[in-house]
Design a protein around this motif. Structure first.
Motif: not given
Length: 115
Positions: A37-39, A44-46, A93-94, A105, A108
């Motif tokens: 995922y990324r923010q 918002q995180r996507e 990036y997570y 999680w 990042g």
């Protein structure tokens, strides 16, 4: 103790490539669906990409044909290969691990795409 440790981020020029690994510990890795995922700042995180325990993959439309997610169960590692990077890919990036009610999680890793 569950840990997801991302690495591989950094500064890259537009059109360049990066490979992000995420190493998991403290879980039965092969059971988990893994994801990236990324923010970006102010957003918002996507979801970027996910890969199931049976290696079925899913991608966000904005990264199709540029990014590839893969997993190595022997190394408890999920990878995100990022090609043809654009400035709008700049984000933290997570790494994510999911199995039933488990949802873990990482901390990042920063990816900055700039000339």
């Amino acid at each position: 103790q569950v840990q997801l440790v991302e690495s591989g981020g950094g500064l890259v020029q537009p059109g360049g490539s990066l490979r992000l690994p995420c190493v998991a510990s403290g879980i039965i890795y092969r059971r988990y669906e893994m994801g990236w995922y990324r923010q970006a700042p102010g957003k918002q995180r996507e979801m970027v990409a996910t890969i199931t325990s049976s290696s079925n993959t899913m991608y966000a439309d904005f990264v199709k044909d540029r990014f590839a997610i893969s997993r190595d169960n022997a190394k408890n590692t999920v990878y995100l290969q990022m090609n043809s990077l654009k400035p709008e890919d700049t984000a933290v990036y997570y790494c994510n691990a999911r199995f039933f009610r488990d949802d873990f999680w990482g901390q990042g890793t920063q990816v900055t795409v700039s000339s």
